[in-house]
Design a protein around this motif. Structure first.
Motif, PDB file in Angstrom:
ATOM      1  N   SER A  69       0.832  -1.197   0.000  1.00 48.79           N
ATOM      2  CA  SER A  69       0.000   0.000   0.000  1.00 48.79           C
ATOM      3  C   SER A  69       0.867   1.247   0.000  1.00 48.79           C
ATOM      4  O   SER A  69       1.791   1.358   0.798  1.00 48.79           O
ATOM      5  CB  SER A  69      -0.896  -0.011   1.241  1.00 48.79           C
ATOM      6  OG  SER A  69      -1.717   1.115   1.252  1.00 48.79           O
ATOM      7  N   SER A 113       0.530   6.952   2.762  1.00 49.71           N
ATOM      8  CA  SER A 113      -0.217   8.205   2.740  1.00 49.71           C
ATOM      9  C   SER A 113      -0.990   8.307   4.035  1.00 49.71           C
ATOM     10  O   SER A 113      -1.187   7.327   4.753  1.00 49.71           O
ATOM     11  CB  SER A 113      -1.187   8.248   1.550  1.00 49.71           C
ATOM     12  OG  SER A 113      -2.304   7.421   1.788  1.00 49.71           O
ATOM     13  N   GLY A 131      -3.722   3.179  -0.355  1.00 50.36           N
ATOM     14  CA  GLY A 131      -3.301   4.574  -0.251  1.00 50.36           C
ATOM     15  C   GLY A 131      -4.424   5.572  -0.411  1.00 50.36           C
ATOM     16  O   GLY A 131      -5.513   5.424   0.157  1.00 50.36           O
TER      17      GLY A 131
END
Length: 268
Positions: free
Chosen positions: A23, A26, A65
């Motif tokens: 992933s 973020s 993300g």
């Protein structure tokens, strides 16, 4: 076929690992994990649910993300977590739910493929097979371009019957995928015959799960586990097969489909 948790399932778990995509880092993923009621470990959103029978279901979800801000994907992931939590309440033995994802890009089009792996038996089946929880796979796919979600039909030129053209033009690649599908079998034998995997048959999943890659159209057939062939008496006296999600995965070159595709998706 749908698998039971035995040594033979190890190969399936290796295949699942190949699909896993880390992933992107973020702020969106850990924040969304908190909304799901899970704990973010840097790659996965995890949680455990204890049933009334004290069985534990471990849940692990990979979050893509910033894509978790997409309302369609956000709703899918929320529903998946809730479904797995609710199912866990009735489990009589330990189980798991795990989700991985893979992202494909084709020009401006992006496909997110989510692979769900889950185990568990409920009620009398669990008691009948206390040492063999069923492991199942499912696929959900989402393709976006130009600010909207695409359907499979959107890849094709106006007036094209894509449900007829895909099995026609892609026949050699569908047959190759059928021959290679687990469990090992003689090519061309029931139920791994093209006529049982056309989009109007249950084994195909109606082509619901698909991905557009830079140079291929991938079909994940079926999209969810199928209990048996339909019609039931298609092959009198033959064993009734169940099919796990993604048992057959044809990879059809876009160059083969080019005569019927829109130009932006590889059409001629």
């Amino acid at each position: 076929m749908m698998r039971r948790f035995v040594r033979g399932s190890a190969a399936a778990m290796v295949a699942a690992a190949v699909l896993a995509t880390a992933s992107p880092v973020s702020a969106s993923a850990p924040a969304f994990c908190g909304e799901l009621g899970g704990q973010w470990d840097g790659q996965f959103c995890t949680t455990s649910v204890v049933s009334e029978r004290k069985a534990v279901r471990n849940i692990k979800m990979a979050l893509p993300g910033d894509l978790v801000e997409n309302p369609v994907i956000r709703q899918y992931l929320t529903t998946l977590m809730n479904n797995w939590r609710n199912a866990a309440k009735n489990m009589v033995q330990d189980s798991f739910g795990e989700q991985q994802f893979q992202i494909f890009q084709h020009g401006d089009a992006m496909t997110a493929v989510f692979h769900e792996m889950y185990s568990g038996t409920v009620g009398t089946d669990a008691l009948a097979h206390p040492n063999a929880p069923i492991i199942s796979d499912a696929y959900r796919t989402f393709t976006f371009a130009g600010g909207r979600q695409l359907q499979l039909a959107d890849l094709f030129k106006p007036g094209v019957d894509h449900l007829a053209e895909i099995p026609r033009l892609g026949a050699p690649f569908i047959v190759a995928a059928l021959d290679a599908a687990p469990p090992p079998h003689q090519p061309g034998t029931y139920p791994f015959t093209p006529d049982r995997w056309t989009p109007d048959k249950v084994y195909s999943g109606g082509y619901k799960a698909w991905a557009l890659t830079p140079d291929e159209l991938i079909l994940y057939m079926p999209d969810y586990p199928v209990g048996r062939d339909s019609p039931i008496n298609f092959a009198p006296g033959a064993m009734q097969w169940s099919m796990d999600g993604g048992t057959v995965q044809p990879r059809i070159p876009l160059s083969v489909l080019a005569p019927v595709l829109r130009p932006e998706f590889g059409g001629a």
